[in-house]
Scaffold this active site. Sequence first.
Site, mmCIF file in Angstrom:
data_model
loop_
_atom_site.group_PDB
_atom_site.id
_atom_site.type_symbol
_atom_site.label_atom_id
_atom_site.label_comp_id
_atom_site.label_asym_id
_atom_site.label_seq_id
_atom_site.Cartn_x
_atom_site.Cartn_y
_atom_site.Cartn_z
ATOM 1 N N ASP A 64 0.797 -1.232 0.000
ATOM 2 C CA ASP A 64 0.000 0.000 0.000
ATOM 3 C C ASP A 64 0.829 1.282 0.000
ATOM 4 O OD1 ASP A 64 1.050 -0.318 2.519
ATOM 5 O OD2 ASP A 64 -0.843 -0.208 3.606
ATOM 6 N N HIS A 65 2.112 1.178 0.327
ATOM 7 C CA HIS A 65 2.914 2.403 0.462
ATOM 8 C C HIS A 65 3.560 2.834 -0.852
ATOM 9 C CE1 HIS A 65 2.351 2.051 4.751
ATOM 10 N NE2 HIS A 65 3.159 3.063 5.001
ATOM 11 N N ASP A 119 4.301 -1.087 11.189
ATOM 12 C CA ASP A 119 3.813 0.238 10.840
ATOM 13 C C ASP A 119 3.236 0.851 12.109
ATOM 14 O OD1 ASP A 119 2.960 1.876 8.144
ATOM 15 O OD2 ASP A 119 1.715 2.297 9.896
ATOM 16 N N ARG A 379 -0.084 12.918 10.230
ATOM 17 C CA ARG A 379 1.232 13.520 10.495
ATOM 18 C C ARG A 379 1.442 14.724 9.597
ATOM 19 N NH1 ARG A 379 4.252 7.752 11.212
ATOM 20 N NH2 ARG A 379 3.603 7.585 13.363
ATOM 21 N N SER A 535 7.213 7.237 12.670
ATOM 22 C CA SER A 535 7.144 5.948 11.987
ATOM 23 C C SER A 535 7.841 4.820 12.741
ATOM 24 C CB SER A 535 7.788 6.129 10.615
ATOM 25 O OG SER A 535 8.188 4.903 10.083
ATOM 26 N N ARG A 537 9.612 2.757 10.979
ATOM 27 C CA ARG A 537 10.613 2.311 9.987
ATOM 28 C C ARG A 537 11.952 1.995 10.656
ATOM 29 N NH1 ARG A 537 10.129 8.273 7.268
ATOM 30 N NH2 ARG A 537 7.983 7.523 7.284
HETATM 31 C C1 MIC Z 1 4.274 6.471 8.172
HETATM 32 O O1 MIC Z 1 3.117 6.804 8.307
HETATM 33 O O2 MIC Z 1 5.239 7.192 8.504
HETATM 34 C C2 MIC Z 1 4.572 5.112 7.605
HETATM 35 C C3 MIC Z 1 5.171 5.297 6.280
HETATM 36 O O3 MIC Z 1 3.394 4.375 7.459
HETATM 37 C C4 MIC Z 1 5.521 4.408 8.576
HETATM 38 C C5 MIC Z 1 6.088 3.157 8.084
HETATM 39 C C6 MIC Z 1 7.204 3.362 7.128
HETATM 40 O O4 MIC Z 1 8.011 4.268 7.294
HETATM 41 O O5 MIC Z 1 7.314 2.545 6.217
HETATM 42 C C7 MIC Z 1 4.937 4.131 9.954
HETATM 43 O O6 MIC Z 1 4.062 4.843 10.374
HETATM 44 O O7 MIC Z 1 5.428 3.247 10.661
HETATM 45 FE FE1 SF4 Z 2 0.114 4.874 5.088
HETATM 46 FE FE2 SF4 Z 2 1.457 5.575 7.278
HETATM 47 FE FE3 SF4 Z 2 -0.018 7.346 5.944
HETATM 48 FE FE4 SF4 Z 2 -1.203 5.448 7.288
HETATM 49 S S1 SF4 Z 2 0.074 7.068 8.128
HETATM 50 S S2 SF4 Z 2 -1.710 6.123 5.218
HETATM 51 S S3 SF4 Z 2 0.187 3.738 6.986
HETATM 52 S S4 SF4 Z 2 1.809 6.321 5.195
#
Ligand code: MIC
Ligand code: SF4
Length: 646
Positions: A64-65, A119, A379, A535, A537
């Site tokens: 999905d990313h 995630d 965010r 995140s 990550r």
């Molecule tokens: C995000 O919202 O920052 C992400 C992308 O979903 C991350 C995961 C990632 O960095 O792949 C998260 O929230 O953990």
């Molecule tokens: Fe995707 Fe992270 Fe954004 Fe949720 S917050 S939509 S998991 S990138």
Amino acid sequence: MGLTLTEKILKNHIVDGEMIKGTEIGIRIDQTLTQDATGTMAYLEFEAMGVPRVKTERSVAYIDHNTLQSGFENADDHRFIGSVAKKHGIYFSRPGNGICHQVHLERFGVPGKTLIGSDSHTPTGGGIGMIAIGAGGLDVAVAMGGGAYYITCPKVVKVELTGKLSPWVAAKDVILEVLRIMSVKGGVGKVIEYCGEGVKTLSVPERATITNMGAELGATTSIFPSDEITKQFLKAQGREEVWTPLSADEDAVYDEVIKIDLSSLAPLAACPHMPDNVKSVKEIGNIKIDQVCIGSCTNSSLLDMMKVAHILKGKTVHPDVSLSIAPGSKQVLNMLAQNGLLSVMIDAGARILESACGPCIGMGQSPNSKGISLRTFNRNFEGRSGTKDGQIYLVSPEMAAISAVTGVLTDPRDIGEMPEFKLPEEFLINDNMIVLPVDEKDMDSVEILRGPNIKPYPQTAPLVKDIECKVSLKVEDNITTDHIMPAGAKILPLRSNIPAISQHCFTVCDDKFPERAKSLGQSIIVGGANYGQGSSREHAALAPLYLGIKAVLVKSFARIHRANLINAGILPLTFVNEADYDKISEGDDIAIMNVRADIEADKTELTVVNKTTGAQIPVLCELTGRTKDIILAGGLLDYTRENLSK
Ligand code: MIC
Ligand code: SF4
């Protein structure tokens, strides 16, 4: 003494340690989820552990990313994840099926179960009464292999809801209010449990918006009880049989209580550049806007889309505004197509995006320079949108939709009467985009498909005797993982290639950092409070590992990032006296002598000597038996391998 809902579920799952707040406990994990941006690494780690089939009740791999596919890299990663899933017993949700948290809530979540996901917004599952926690990829790999997941036994905060939301005031405003009260670091070490009469007035998608964005509090997770409303939702998803009623005992004892009267809430927005920089629309004023993005795992449910469509009906998006809408899942998108609401959105001039993270992770739709963008996301960290000086406000779908029409930030209560929005009795169920794994007996027939962008896990080494090196970077408070390891369309394709992605590490703060750290060979980073928020990550630990970072010394850490540093074998240190932050500068030479011996001897207070100034700085290195052994071994992968070979 009665138990909180959190305690009940944790007690049912504890396999190591005791239910003593503040101590480390290991819990059994029933379900896991991964997404593609963290998943490739998680599955490489799972493969490295050598476990043939996942041992969980349900593990799901979502794509999905990274769905832009501007090069071969994403497609290669997706193919790799698909093949690993097929072989090792994991359900595979194909690109187009939707955002992991939305789909998991719809199709797989089960009240009372534990879920960890690579995630940070995995707590969305708390909307149906799960203990759902965001974790690093390696922790998810270990859980898939049947290992326990370790957390600090949390404090439990009761958020007591009374009253009922006024028309056009949204679940988003509830979580923004909690963020205003608690701040982005107020939830560290805590689970936020929602109780009270007001709970009954909130549907499952609304609850999920609140638990989803609880991630921004730094909380371990957030949870709602599982009640008749949960049952109704699961029934409409054709999954009534997984429902169980769950709630806290009447006499449960909480560590903190926050009371919110839903009827008293007004529409709110989180202003640039922090989710807790919350103001009312009245305080912000009717500022002119350039862009509106509706979607993300926070606000992309059918209920959200129904409200948006109602507001857009018969209107046209303001000529100076670009409006994009990404429904959260194939189910949502398809239902909108069937009930005609998609046509309403298209008619109004919305740009319909695929059901994926999209602009939330900087995959397209970056605003213009200094552009003001209203987003229903969770965010608004600096630069995350892809435009460094973009001004991102986090708002409800209601506020986003009406503002897209007026061209200025608009109080949704100006729309007029609000009809009753009812969820359907039955959702449209078609799981044809979920690929099932092969039977265990056939697993050898599945070939793992590896593209050239997939590089191995970086080199690790057991903790050294002494650390003697320079400070390669000094940063401020509230550094996010988007600062440490930015995402976006250019960088996300490199998630399975640590050497390549490391070239972007911390470039938001200092574009010379990767080169400098690499040329130093070894160094440490110094930071402020709440370091590593955001995140899950693990790349925010793996890239520093690759660049030779031996320790990170800060005022305080965010939970998942601290765990990721330990998993990567990087020493997490905190100042005993926060004021000592001023006694150390970038470029200083430091020494932590006998660090290995001290940690082996369970010493928690170490001394960092600033050789440049002569200052002696006491620091804390709080490791428990397990995390201590992980650090000594050089990271969780080495620790797990050592343990398996024993
Ligand atoms: C995000 O919202 O920052 C992400 C992308 O979903 C991350 C995961 C990632 O960095 O792949 C998260 O929230 O953990
Ligand atoms: Fe995707 Fe992270 Fe954004 Fe949720 S917050 S939509 S998991 S990138």
